[in-house]
Design a protein around this motif. Structure first.
Motif, PDB file in Angstrom:
ATOM      1  N   ILE A 142      44.339  44.243   3.149  1.00 31.41           N
ATOM      2  CA  ILE A 142      43.111  45.277   2.738  1.00 31.41           C
ATOM      3  C   ILE A 142      42.249  44.426   1.323  1.00 31.41           C
ATOM      4  N   LYS A 143      41.085  44.008   1.397  1.00 36.22           N
ATOM      5  CA  LYS A 143      40.199  44.076   0.194  1.00 36.22           C
ATOM      6  C   LYS A 143      40.376  44.477  -1.029  1.00 36.22           C
ATOM      7  N   ARG A 144      39.761  44.640  -1.516  1.00 35.37           N
ATOM      8  CA  ARG A 144      39.065  46.148  -2.553  1.00 35.37           C
ATOM      9  C   ARG A 144      37.992  45.832  -3.378  1.00 35.37           C
ATOM     10  N   LEU A 145      37.263  46.364  -3.255  1.00 34.35           N
ATOM     11  CA  LEU A 145      36.230  46.382  -4.299  1.00 34.35           C
ATOM     12  C   LEU A 145      35.907  47.546  -5.223  1.00 34.35           C
ATOM     13  N   PHE A 146      36.247  47.522  -6.527  1.00 33.68           N
ATOM     14  CA  PHE A 146      36.103  49.034  -7.423  1.00 33.68           C
ATOM     15  C   PHE A 146      34.908  49.201  -7.411  1.00 33.68           C
ATOM     16  N   MET A 147      34.032  50.093  -7.718  1.00 40.27           N
ATOM     17  CA  MET A 147      32.647  50.746  -8.269  1.00 40.27           C
ATOM     18  C   MET A 147      32.880  51.926  -9.178  1.00 40.27           C
TER      19      MET A 147
END
Length: 159
Positions: free
Chosen positions: A110-115
């Motif tokens: 899984i790739k991750r993008l934080f906000m």
């Protein structure tokens, strides 16, 4: 920053400049997705709904969760591949960094993008965000979010 003060940025619309028409806006948008599945985790219901709608309009399959425990349950119950985790960093049950670590044990690729509404450097200074991760600061535009998703998924932007 504690002991240094606070900076506010106020953005106001420029008077006398027409708002772009829907046809102009459509040409500015990022390309449609190619059937990726995104696990979206946000504890603020209005932001969760808004972001979920943005992603679905772009063609993504979205699994939306209002908490870390719900996200873990959704990932465990989901039969297919989850390509990307988009998660808020600051949440009540478990912060986004710890959730991402847990998700990698469930979905190893899984790739991750934080906000977050906080800046990346403030989060890093408090140990809540590792250096070099994909990050988008709230509030964000649809185009910025789509660009960050393409970056996180390592998909080349069209020329």
């Amino acid at each position: 920053t504690p002991g240094q003060g606070t900076t506010f940025h106020v953005f106001l619309p420029r008077y006398g400049i027409p708002f772009p028409s829907s046809t102009q806006t459509a040409t500015l948008s990022s390309p449609k997705s190619s059937a990726e599945t995104i696990l979206l985790v946000e504890d603020e219901p209005a932001i969760l709904t808004m972001t979920q709608n943005m992603l679905r309009r772009q063609g993504y399959t979205v699994l939306a969760a209002g908490s870390s425990s719900e996200a873990i349950r959704l990932a465990q119950d989901h039969a297919g591949k989850i390509d990307l985790l988009i998660t808020d960093v600051v949440m009540p049950e478990m912060n986004g960094r710890d959730l991402a670590r847990t998700m990698q044990s469930i979905c190893p690729n899984i790739k991750r993008l934080f906000m977050s509404g906080h800046t990346a450097d403030v989060l890093a200074n408090h140990g809540m965000l590792d250096a070099g991760v994909h990050f988008v600061q709230k509030p964000f535009t649809r185009k910025l979010l789509m660009d960050k998703i393409l970056e996180a998924l390592e998909i080349q932007h069209p020329a």
